[in-house]
Each structure stands twice: as C-alpha cells, then as structure tokens.
Scaffold this motif. Structure first.
Motif, mmCIF file in Angstrom:
data_model
loop_
_atom_site.group_PDB
_atom_site.id
_atom_site.type_symbol
_atom_site.label_atom_id
_atom_site.label_comp_id
_atom_site.label_asym_id
_atom_site.label_seq_id
_atom_site.Cartn_x
_atom_site.Cartn_y
_atom_site.Cartn_z
ATOM 1 N N TRP A 201 56.684 105.099 55.109
ATOM 2 C CA TRP A 201 57.501 106.242 54.687
ATOM 3 C C TRP A 201 58.773 105.694 54.045
ATOM 4 C CZ3 TRP A 201 59.528 110.445 58.650
ATOM 5 C CH2 TRP A 201 60.244 111.427 57.947
ATOM 6 N N THR A 202 58.668 105.354 52.762
ATOM 7 C CA THR A 202 59.746 104.607 52.105
ATOM 8 C C THR A 202 60.932 105.479 51.728
ATOM 9 O OG1 THR A 202 58.586 104.909 50.012
ATOM 10 C CG2 THR A 202 58.221 102.834 51.166
ATOM 11 N N THR A 203 60.739 106.814 51.682
ATOM 12 C CA THR A 203 61.860 107.677 51.306
ATOM 13 C C THR A 203 62.709 108.071 52.518
ATOM 14 O OG1 THR A 203 60.400 109.601 51.491
ATOM 15 C CG2 THR A 203 60.669 108.639 49.298
ATOM 16 N N HIS A 204 62.312 107.647 53.709
ATOM 17 C CA HIS A 204 63.068 107.956 54.926
ATOM 18 C C HIS A 204 64.480 107.377 54.804
ATOM 19 C CE1 HIS A 204 64.255 107.920 59.170
ATOM 20 N NE2 HIS A 204 63.235 108.713 59.429
ATOM 21 N N PRO A 205 65.524 108.124 55.234
ATOM 22 C CA PRO A 205 66.876 107.541 55.210
ATOM 23 C C PRO A 205 66.916 106.290 56.088
ATOM 24 C CG PRO A 205 66.816 109.607 56.482
ATOM 25 C CD PRO A 205 65.505 109.490 55.774
ATOM 26 N N ASP A 206 67.718 105.311 55.715
ATOM 27 C CA ASP A 206 67.779 104.032 56.430
ATOM 28 C C ASP A 206 67.987 104.267 57.930
ATOM 29 O OD1 ASP A 206 68.379 101.600 57.573
ATOM 30 O OD2 ASP A 206 69.583 100.904 55.875
ATOM 31 N N PRO A 207 66.991 103.937 58.765
ATOM 32 C CA PRO A 207 67.097 104.265 60.197
ATOM 33 C C PRO A 207 68.179 103.453 60.906
ATOM 34 C CG PRO A 207 65.100 102.996 59.768
ATOM 35 C CD PRO A 207 65.713 103.299 58.434
ATOM 36 N N LYS A 208 68.615 102.353 60.280
ATOM 37 C CA LYS A 208 69.652 101.534 60.915
ATOM 38 C C LYS A 208 71.035 102.146 60.734
ATOM 39 C CE LYS A 208 67.760 96.934 61.446
ATOM 40 N NZ LYS A 208 67.093 95.958 60.602
ATOM 41 N N THR A 209 71.236 102.851 59.622
ATOM 42 C CA THR A 209 72.590 103.312 59.310
ATOM 43 C C THR A 209 72.738 104.834 59.315
ATOM 44 O OG1 THR A 209 72.060 103.283 56.954
ATOM 45 C CG2 THR A 209 73.028 101.281 57.863
ATOM 46 N N THR A 210 71.593 105.567 59.309
ATOM 47 C CA THR A 210 71.695 107.032 59.235
ATOM 48 C C THR A 210 71.551 107.643 60.625
ATOM 49 O OG1 THR A 210 70.504 106.802 57.141
ATOM 50 C CG2 THR A 210 70.862 109.043 57.954
ATOM 51 N N PRO A 211 72.553 108.380 61.096
ATOM 52 C CA PRO A 211 72.439 108.980 62.429
ATOM 53 C C PRO A 211 71.259 109.949 62.491
ATOM 54 C CG PRO A 211 74.449 109.715 61.294
ATOM 55 C CD PRO A 211 73.839 108.653 60.449
ATOM 56 N N LYS A 212 70.638 110.027 63.675
ATOM 57 C CA LYS A 212 69.394 110.790 63.825
ATOM 58 C C LYS A 212 69.553 112.269 63.491
ATOM 59 C CE LYS A 212 65.700 108.727 66.445
ATOM 60 N NZ LYS A 212 65.062 108.460 67.732
ATOM 61 N N GLU A 213 70.769 112.825 63.693
ATOM 62 C CA GLU A 213 70.955 114.247 63.369
ATOM 63 C C GLU A 213 70.638 114.502 61.896
ATOM 64 O OE1 GLU A 213 72.752 112.178 65.746
ATOM 65 O OE2 GLU A 213 74.573 112.748 64.643
ATOM 66 N N GLN A 214 70.869 113.474 61.065
ATOM 67 C CA GLN A 214 70.633 113.672 59.631
ATOM 68 C C GLN A 214 69.163 113.526 59.247
ATOM 69 O OE1 GLN A 214 73.422 111.439 57.183
ATOM 70 N NE2 GLN A 214 75.058 111.802 58.669
ATOM 71 N N TRP A 215 68.329 113.133 60.214
ATOM 72 C CA TRP A 215 66.893 113.060 59.913
ATOM 73 C C TRP A 215 66.289 114.468 59.890
ATOM 74 C CZ3 TRP A 215 64.498 108.413 63.116
ATOM 75 C CH2 TRP A 215 65.281 107.266 62.895
ATOM 76 N N MET A 216 66.908 115.374 60.666
ATOM 77 C CA MET A 216 66.400 116.744 60.796
ATOM 78 C C MET A 216 66.394 117.448 59.442
ATOM 79 S SD MET A 216 65.314 119.263 62.654
ATOM 80 C CE MET A 216 65.608 119.115 64.412
ATOM 81 N N ASN A 217 65.230 117.975 59.061
ATOM 82 C CA ASN A 217 65.072 118.709 57.797
ATOM 83 C C ASN A 217 65.489 117.904 56.565
ATOM 84 O OD1 ASN A 217 64.141 121.084 59.095
ATOM 85 N ND2 ASN A 217 66.252 121.592 59.634
ATOM 86 N N HIS A 218 65.467 116.589 56.658
ATOM 87 C CA HIS A 218 65.772 115.741 55.508
ATOM 88 C C HIS A 218 64.737 116.002 54.403
ATOM 89 C CE1 HIS A 218 66.251 111.987 53.179
ATOM 90 N NE2 HIS A 218 67.483 111.991 53.652
ATOM 91 N N PRO A 219 65.187 116.035 53.122
ATOM 92 C CA PRO A 219 64.218 116.319 52.042
ATOM 93 C C PRO A 219 63.010 115.373 52.062
ATOM 94 C CG PRO A 219 66.458 116.030 51.153
ATOM 95 C CD PRO A 219 66.558 115.862 52.628
ATOM 96 N N SER A 220 63.213 114.154 52.558
ATOM 97 C CA SER A 220 62.115 113.183 52.541
ATOM 98 C C SER A 220 60.994 113.540 53.517
ATOM 99 C CB SER A 220 62.637 111.786 52.864
ATOM 100 O OG SER A 220 62.941 111.688 54.239
#
Lengths: 355, 355
Positions: A201-220
């Motif tokens: 899943w290459t479009t996922h926001p960088d899991p090392k630097t992006t807080p998990k709250e921002q994964w929710m409903n992310h366009p990717s």
C-alpha cells in the motif's frame, strides 16, 4: 425547435466548460487511462439542459516505436532514499523540449547493476537477472490441481523452499520489524493473528511520521491493503485449513473488519478479505483490500475468506479433497513441476493403451 | 576492477541501446502504463555483460489540472460508422502544436445528445443520463447475500426487469443475430448451448470479412472473450443451478474448450471459464476469456465453472443454500434493495431488544 445556434456538425470544442469530473481515472481498474467529464457549451443552445456534453478521454499504451530517441531525452536523478551508486537505481523524467519530444509525462526507472563498483561480477549478474525476471511480462497459465497433483508436484515444490524464505514473517510476528505498521496483535498460539498495513500500500501516509488519527478516512484508503499473518506456524496454505482453524479464521474476518473500520474508517461494504492460492509465501496469511483494488484478485487466484469459512464449516476436509485452480507465470518452477507430472501421466496412459 | 569508463554517477542515458522489450505494456493489467526494456551502454564497460540496464517506463493518470485548455486543443472527427448528427458521437484528437500543448496522445470521445435536431427533449435527456451513468466512476460495494436476502431483495429485483431486456439473447439463440460470430450451437432444449465471439472482444478481426482460418492464433487472442448462452430459458443465474443442469454445464466446459482450441488455437492453460454473480442479464451464460484478461474477473464477481460443477456434484442444492458475495456499484438498484432490507432487519432487531 430550440437548436438555433447549433452548427451543422461540431468542429471543435471551443467554449466547452467542465462542470463535473465523472471519472478521474484514479480507480485502479483503468490505470488512469480513461477519464470522463461532464460539461456544457454555454450560450450554444437556448435551453440550458440541452447544452450538456459527456467527454471521454483515453490514450493508447506508452508508444514503443521511437525507443532510441528516448535515451537522449532523459535526465536522471538519484532515487531517494536509495543511493544511486549502491543500487544502481535512478529515477528519470523525459525532457519535453521540442527537439527531444518523446512520450511526455513518462517517467523512467533505471536499474543498472553494472555501475556498482564494489560488487563482484556474480553479485551484479544476479541483481540484473532479478530485475529482468521481475519486469518481464510473463504469460499467465492455469492448472487444475487435485489432491494427487498437490501431493506429487506442489508439496515437493513447497518443501524445496528454504525455511529462511519466511524469516521476514517471523520477524514481523516477533515484532522485530514493521512495528510502525502494526494494527492489531493477538499472539495466542492456536487462534492468534497479527494485522499489519501492507508495504504494497504505497500511497499510505508515512507510518513513522504520520499520527494514527490522520490515517482515519485518509484519501489513500481507496488503495487500502492490509495483511493478516497467523501466529501458528503449521498452516502453509489454504490446502492445510481444517475445522480446527475455524476460530482463527473467524477472528481474522471479524477482528480484521473491526480494526480496519476503527483505524481507517473503511466500511464492510468496501472491504474485500481473501487468500491467494497458491500463496506468494507458505505461511498462512490473509489479504484485506479496498474492493476498488483490482490487482491480484482474479477468481483463479483469490478465495474470499467468507467462502473459505463456509466451505470448512460444511466439511472439515473440503480443502484436502477438492480441486483448486492455480494461476502461475509460465516461467514459474511450480508450472514446470505440474507440466512434468502431466506429461508423465500422459505417457503412462499411453503405455496402458498400448498394452 | 573493470569499471574504467563508468562515470561517478549517471547523468543521462545517452548511448543506451534497446536490446529487448521485456514488457510492452499491452497486458491488460497495466493498461499500457508500465513498459520495461532491457538494453546496454555499448563501450561503457570493458566487459559486455556488465553493460546491461533494465529501464522501466511508467506514467501518471491523464492530468486533469488544465481542463479548460483542453477544449481549444481538440479537433473533432465524426465517428464511423455512427453519424455525428444521429448520435452526437464524435471522436477527437488533441493537437500537439506548441501553443495548445496538452496531454498529447490523448484521444477524446464526445457524447452530445443536445445536437440531435429531430429528437424530443425527453429522448435527449434520456440519452444524456445514459451516457453520464455509463461513464461515471461508481464506488464498488459488496454484500454477502444469503438465501433469505436473495429471496427478499434480489428475486423481486429480477422480477421487476421487463422480459424485453433479454430479447437480444433470444435473437442470438434463434440465430436472427450475430451469425457471423457463431462458434458452436447445440440446440437441445435441456442441455444445449450456443457459443459466440463476444462483441466485447474489440480487437477480434472483423468476423464479417475475415475468413475463419485467419482467426487461428490471431494476435488478438491475447484478449479472447467468448460467450456461452444456454438454450433453456428457466435458469436465471448461478442461484438456479441444480444437479439437473450438470450435463449442460459439463458440455459448456468440455465443448467450449474444444471449440476455442480448434478456432483460435488457445490452449486450456490460457483459458478462464467463469460465470458472474450477480450476472449482467438474467439468462444463464458463461464467459470464456484468455487468462490475461483482467477485467471483470475479481473473486467477488467471478465463479470458475469448474468450481461450480464440483459444488453441485457434491450437493445439488449448493447454490440454493449458500451465501454468495455480490459486487455492485453504489448507485445500483440492487444495492438500494439490499440496504433497505438490511435497515429493516436492523430496525426489527432494535424493536425486539426494546420489548
């Protein structure tokens, strides 16, 4: 008649205004090669609703007729975080100047092991062979595997794979690796499994630097791809599944849906859960993807987890007894083994006929 | 050390010579957006085998950031054999002049019902709505249908479809239509079926003008798509299949493989045979495609005929009793009916809880 200003035939689209993008081409099924727009010709008709036009844009494959020109038109950049000297791995873009007009918008990856100064000839040759085999289009083939051909061709193939090939799986299960991608873990030795964000899943926001709250409903999440790995080490593939594994399989389905919903906001109606057969590695695992992901999900490779569970509920020996269609590349070792067995069976049948 | 002439870092690919096309991008899975080449830098290294380079070309989706420029850059042509005035259906190409530089190689279809002089307002609006719905990207959704939701949502949906919707199927079965595409016909009322070249196979040589001998091993068999229609009219879909239909299903599998091999030279290992559920029309039919065809074959839609046959052999009532995952578009009427049923079930469960 309202068509006072319409020309006999349209010659151009001059004056066309886009009102809505019907299809932005980003769904993986068209790979950005088809785009559809809704628009109008303001003032062309007397009645507004008659001004609407649907435009479909499409394009042919990357043209391969001017390949030698290509080289001159490329500027190279080192690909980060890889060092160009270490991997021979560059990224390039085609210059759009008028003299070197060739396939604009095309970008280029250069895999050039020959430029590795400190590597042995053998190491360079091996790297080149790997890149060639990875990038070569392989004709796909299918084979209907029954329990006998599984035992005589597929099983010996599995047993010939060195156990080190799944060392990376054990590292993830022991949480020595990819901790930043961990979504869920239950390390029960019988029924436990671990759920990870798949590096595919290459479009996922960088899991090392992006807080998990921002994964929710992310366009990717349109490209969502997660991987469930079971903790027990004695299930190689779909073929090994029996009723004893039902609690684990049900947990993967139920907990997997729950965790993905709570992490990414993806609803059940958008989530496909499936296993590959044959799998890419022989430690049982389950794929979780957005239904929009179209790659690697064809019916001769992918088995929906819900179907797998119902099949085993009905008959614990289902996957021991049934035939399963296998999809491979024509250069794959497994295909060679299936064919060898088939040829032998054919020869024996001919022998029997001759007797 | 052999690397006498290699530069510290590569800056360009000047001098690169293509030796082999590894992947021409024509397999349907990448839609021509990924191409891979093997080549060399002659004279760069002392040893020839170290000169090899793998080049990967790729490109992003059609850019949508300059949409208004687009209109000015297009020249329109009438699409043959359609008349532009009758269908409002044009084909256009983007001019590659320097002033109007926009998305070269992109071609354009214009669907413009408003320009139909002799049609009623209603007819034009209907045409426009059809083109919009066909071209609009629809979020795919899945629903796990059990026998009860089949009966309460799917069956009423099927029964609401006017029988005229499959008039074209009956015309093909009666050989009033598409005779030039006919590959095989056995009109037995119980077990008979007809096999046709599917019009979806657009790269097929013109069946009206190309003699059948030239169909054999034609390059377009990479996109092979054929359609098998059963003659009996009482099987709507997979859900209706029982043991009584096994002779028909086995004939479709066996005869279908045989005819396709004898007509097109396509071997069994390259042929995928499957049914869709839900199907696109409710007269039982079977799809035959090259395994390379990747469209419409995802596991939540496509069921391999070999699996279908084995499931029914084991239990005649398999497809009456089992749950089947359905894939639809979020705007589809069937999805609306499934959701309505789900909401009602949820409300009733809540009522029960309250009591």
């Amino acid at each position: 008649m309202t068509t006072v200003k319409v020309p006999e035939k349209l010659q151009t689209l001059r004056g066309f205004k886009v009102s809505k993008i019907l299809n932005d081409g980003k769904d993986s099924s068209s790979f950005g090669n088809v785009v559809a727009l809704l628009g109008t010709f303001p003032g062309l008709m007397e009645e507004e609703e008659e001004e609407s036009v649907v435009l479909k844009l499409s394009r042919p494959p990357i043209p391969l007729d001017d390949l030698d020109q290509l080289a001159d038109a490329i500027t190279l950049y080192e690909r980060m975080p890889y060092s160009g000297m270490e991997y021979g791995y560059y990224h390039g873009v085609v210059n759009n100047s008028s003299e070197t007009f060739f396939a604009p918008y095309v970008s280029v990856d250069v895999l050039y092991p020959g430029c590795l100064k400190d590597e042995s000839k053998e190491a360079k040759a091996k790297l080149l062979a790997k890149h060639i085999s990875r990038n070569q289009a392989q004709r796909p083939v299918i084979f209907r595997e029954n329990p006998k051909t599984y035992e005589n061709a597929h099983l010996p193939y599995i047993e010939a794979i060195p156990s080190s090939a799944i060392g990376w799986v054990h590292k993830i299960l022991n949480k020595e690796k990819e901790l930043e991608r961990l979504l869920f873990d239950d390390d029960d030795v019988n029924d436990g499994f671990l759920l990870n964000t798949d590096p595919k899943w290459t479009t996922h926001p960088d899991p090392k630097t992006t807080p998990k709250e921002q994964w929710m409903n992310h366009p990717s999440t349109r490209e969502l791809y997660c991987l469930g790995l079971c903790h027990r080490k004695d299930v190689r593939s779909l073929r090994d599944l029996r009723a004893a594994h039902l609690p684990m399989l049900r947990a993967m389905a139920k907990k997997g849906r729950e965790v993905i919903k709570n992490t990414y906001g993806l609803a059940n109606e958008s989530l496909r859960i499936f296993v590959h057969y044959p799998p890419q590695f022989y430690h049982f695992h389950v794929h979780f993807t957005n239904v929009s992901v179209e790659h690697g999900v064809s019916a001769e490779r992918a088995h929906l987890l819900d179907d797998v569970i119902e099949n085993i509920e009905r008959d614990s020996e289902h996957y021991a007894k049934r035939s399963i269609t296998c999809r491979m590349g024509e250069n794959d070792e497994l295909w060679r083994r299936f064919k060898e067995l088939d040829d032998k069976a054919g020869a024996e049948a001919a022998d029997d006929d001759a007797r």
